[in-house]
Design a protein around this motif. Structure first.
Motif, PDB file in Angstrom:
ATOM      1  N   ASN A  61       2.116  12.378 -14.582  1.00 30.40           N
ATOM      2  CA  ASN A  61       3.185  13.334 -14.853  1.00 30.40           C
ATOM      3  C   ASN A  61       4.341  12.506 -15.394  1.00 30.40           C
ATOM      4  OD1 ASN A  61       5.272  15.146 -14.848  1.00 30.40           O
ATOM      5  ND2 ASN A  61       4.979  15.810 -12.734  1.00 30.40           N
ATOM      6  N   LEU A  62       4.531  12.521 -16.697  1.00 31.31           N
ATOM      7  CA  LEU A  62       5.513  11.640 -17.333  1.00 31.31           C
ATOM      8  C   LEU A  62       6.938  11.893 -16.858  1.00 31.31           C
ATOM      9  CD1 LEU A  62       4.055  11.488 -20.949  1.00 31.31           C
ATOM     10  CD2 LEU A  62       3.719   9.891 -19.045  1.00 31.31           C
ATOM     11  N   ALA A  63       7.200  13.057 -16.280  1.00 34.66           N
ATOM     12  CA  ALA A  63       8.541  13.363 -15.787  1.00 34.66           C
ATOM     13  C   ALA A  63       8.853  12.631 -14.483  1.00 34.66           C
ATOM     14  CB  ALA A  63       8.692  14.861 -15.584  1.00 34.66           C
ATOM     15  N   THR A  64       7.807  12.287 -13.698  1.00 34.25           N
ATOM     16  CA  THR A  64       8.059  11.712 -12.378  1.00 34.25           C
ATOM     17  C   THR A  64       7.333  10.397 -12.110  1.00 34.25           C
ATOM     18  OG1 THR A  64       6.247  13.017 -11.434  1.00 34.25           O
ATOM     19  CG2 THR A  64       8.466  13.973 -11.331  1.00 34.25           C
ATOM     20  N   TYR A  65       6.347  10.050 -12.926  1.00 36.09           N
ATOM     21  CA  TYR A  65       5.528   8.858 -12.654  1.00 36.09           C
ATOM     22  C   TYR A  65       6.341   7.575 -12.767  1.00 36.09           C
ATOM     23  CZ  TYR A  65       2.184   5.101 -13.210  1.00 36.09           C
ATOM     24  OH  TYR A  65       1.502   3.916 -13.065  1.00 36.09           O
ATOM     25  N   PHE A  66       6.081   6.658 -11.831  1.00 35.38           N
ATOM     26  CA  PHE A  66       6.617   5.307 -11.948  1.00 35.38           C
ATOM     27  C   PHE A  66       5.510   4.306 -11.650  1.00 35.38           C
ATOM     28  CE2 PHE A  66       7.214   6.339  -7.489  1.00 35.38           C
ATOM     29  CZ  PHE A  66       6.890   5.168  -6.833  1.00 35.38           C
ATOM     30  N   LYS A  67       5.510   3.227 -12.401  1.00 42.20           N
ATOM     31  CA  LYS A  67       4.542   2.155 -12.209  1.00 42.20           C
ATOM     32  C   LYS A  67       4.983   1.319 -11.012  1.00 42.20           C
ATOM     33  CE  LYS A  67       2.348  -1.660 -14.598  1.00 42.20           C
ATOM     34  NZ  LYS A  67       2.237  -2.426 -15.833  1.00 42.20           N
ATOM     35  N   PRO A  68       4.047   0.988 -10.109  1.00 42.46           N
ATOM     36  CA  PRO A  68       4.452   0.212  -8.941  1.00 42.46           C
ATOM     37  C   PRO A  68       4.865  -1.211  -9.319  1.00 42.46           C
ATOM     38  CG  PRO A  68       2.066   0.443  -8.976  1.00 42.46           C
ATOM     39  CD  PRO A  68       2.619   1.281 -10.107  1.00 42.46           C
ATOM     40  N   ASP A  69       5.929  -1.685  -8.690  1.00 45.94           N
ATOM     41  CA  ASP A  69       6.378  -3.074  -8.842  1.00 45.94           C
ATOM     42  C   ASP A  69       6.189  -3.730  -7.479  1.00 45.94           C
ATOM     43  OD1 ASP A  69       7.583  -5.513  -9.230  1.00 45.94           O
ATOM     44  OD2 ASP A  69       9.586  -4.691  -9.574  1.00 45.94           O
ATOM     45  N   LEU A  70       5.194  -4.576  -7.371  1.00 43.09           N
ATOM     46  CA  LEU A  70       4.814  -5.157  -6.081  1.00 43.09           C
ATOM     47  C   LEU A  70       5.420  -6.525  -5.813  1.00 43.09           C
ATOM     48  CD1 LEU A  70       1.067  -4.060  -6.062  1.00 43.09           C
ATOM     49  CD2 LEU A  70       3.046  -2.885  -5.100  1.00 43.09           C
ATOM     50  N   THR A  71       6.324  -6.983  -6.672  1.00 45.56           N
ATOM     51  CA  THR A  71       6.844  -8.335  -6.515  1.00 45.56           C
ATOM     52  C   THR A  71       7.527  -8.553  -5.163  1.00 45.56           C
ATOM     53  OG1 THR A  71       8.836  -7.688  -7.745  1.00 45.56           O
ATOM     54  CG2 THR A  71       7.095  -8.793  -8.977  1.00 45.56           C
ATOM     55  N   LYS A  72       8.205  -7.544  -4.628  1.00 40.69           N
ATOM     56  CA  LYS A  72       8.891  -7.748  -3.351  1.00 40.69           C
ATOM     57  C   LYS A  72       7.937  -7.811  -2.163  1.00 40.69           C
ATOM     58  CE  LYS A  72      10.175  -2.946  -2.349  1.00 40.69           C
ATOM     59  NZ  LYS A  72      11.320  -2.057  -2.140  1.00 40.69           N
ATOM     60  N   LEU A  74       0.827  -1.207   0.000  1.00 46.17           N
ATOM     61  CA  LEU A  74       0.000   0.000   0.000  1.00 46.17           C
ATOM     62  C   LEU A  74       0.861   1.257   0.000  1.00 46.17           C
ATOM     63  CD1 LEU A  74      -2.815  -1.014   2.504  1.00 46.17           C
ATOM     64  CD2 LEU A  74      -3.063  -0.612   0.054  1.00 46.17           C
ATOM     65  N   GLU A  75       1.948   1.243   0.764  1.00 46.78           N
ATOM     66  CA  GLU A  75       2.845   2.394   0.791  1.00 46.78           C
ATOM     67  C   GLU A  75       3.456   2.627  -0.596  1.00 46.78           C
ATOM     68  OE1 GLU A  75       6.884   3.957   3.047  1.00 46.78           O
ATOM     69  OE2 GLU A  75       5.819   2.224   3.839  1.00 46.78           O
ATOM     70  N   HIS A  76       3.864   1.543  -1.246  1.00 43.22           N
ATOM     71  CA  HIS A  76       4.472   1.659  -2.572  1.00 43.22           C
ATOM     72  C   HIS A  76       3.456   2.155  -3.608  1.00 43.22           C
ATOM     73  CE1 HIS A  76       7.684   0.847  -5.405  1.00 43.22           C
ATOM     74  NE2 HIS A  76       6.801   0.288  -6.206  1.00 43.22           N
ATOM     75  N   VAL A  77       2.236   1.651  -3.558  1.00 45.20           N
ATOM     76  CA  VAL A  77       1.185   2.101  -4.484  1.00 45.20           C
ATOM     77  C   VAL A  77       0.879   3.577  -4.249  1.00 45.20           C
ATOM     78  CG1 VAL A  77      -1.266   1.843  -5.069  1.00 45.20           C
ATOM     79  CG2 VAL A  77       0.187  -0.174  -4.896  1.00 45.20           C
ATOM     80  N   ASN A  78       0.839   3.998  -2.983  1.00 51.11           N
ATOM     81  CA  ASN A  78       0.612   5.417  -2.698  1.00 51.11           C
ATOM     82  C   ASN A  78       1.734   6.285  -3.263  1.00 51.11           C
ATOM     83  OD1 ASN A  78      -1.893   5.551  -1.452  1.00 51.11           O
ATOM     84  ND2 ASN A  78      -1.066   5.024   0.545  1.00 51.11           N
ATOM     85  N   LEU A  79       2.987   5.839  -3.109  1.00 53.74           N
ATOM     86  CA  LEU A  79       4.104   6.592  -3.688  1.00 53.74           C
ATOM     87  C   LEU A  79       3.966   6.698  -5.205  1.00 53.74           C
ATOM     88  CD1 LEU A  79       7.122   5.192  -1.634  1.00 53.74           C
ATOM     89  CD2 LEU A  79       6.150   7.499  -1.515  1.00 53.74           C
ATOM     90  N   SER A  80       3.548   5.597  -5.834  1.00 51.58           N
ATOM     91  CA  SER A  80       3.337   5.613  -7.279  1.00 51.58           C
ATOM     92  C   SER A  80       2.232   6.599  -7.655  1.00 51.58           C
ATOM     93  CB  SER A  80       2.989   4.213  -7.781  1.00 51.58           C
ATOM     94  OG  SER A  80       2.569   4.253  -9.126  1.00 51.58           O
ATOM     95  N   ASN A  81       1.126   6.547  -6.924  1.00 50.80           N
ATOM     96  CA  ASN A  81       0.021   7.464  -7.221  1.00 50.80           C
ATOM     97  C   ASN A  81       0.436   8.914  -7.066  1.00 50.80           C
ATOM     98  OD1 ASN A  81      -1.911   5.576  -7.944  1.00 50.80           O
ATOM     99  ND2 ASN A  81      -2.541   5.237  -5.837  1.00 50.80           N
TER     100      ASN A  81
END
Length: 68
Positions: free
Chosen positions: A53-64, A26-33
């Protein structure tokens, strides 16, 4: 509010039983959002949806977060 809180408790319990780290995910998804924001504010597209925002957006990787 009670029903929403119960859903979160249930989801957290199920995630724990499956070996998932739900709080971390959830923390990682919030950071992504929030990476969609510009200067701390959301950017909206023509349909009123928050745009990336294409300059800063990252897709969440939840594998870990799949295993504790």
């Amino acid at each position: 509010l009670d029903a929403l809180a119960d859903q979160l408790v249930t989801a957290t319990g199920v995630a724990h039983m499956c070996g998932f780290n739900l709080p971390g995910a959830l923390e990682h998804v919030n950071l992504s959002n929030f990476s969609k924001f510009k200067d701390g504010k959301p950017i909206f597209d023509a349909n009123g949806k928050i745009a990336k925002n294409l300059a800063t957006y990252f897709k969440p990787d939840l594998t870990k977060y799949l295993q504790k």
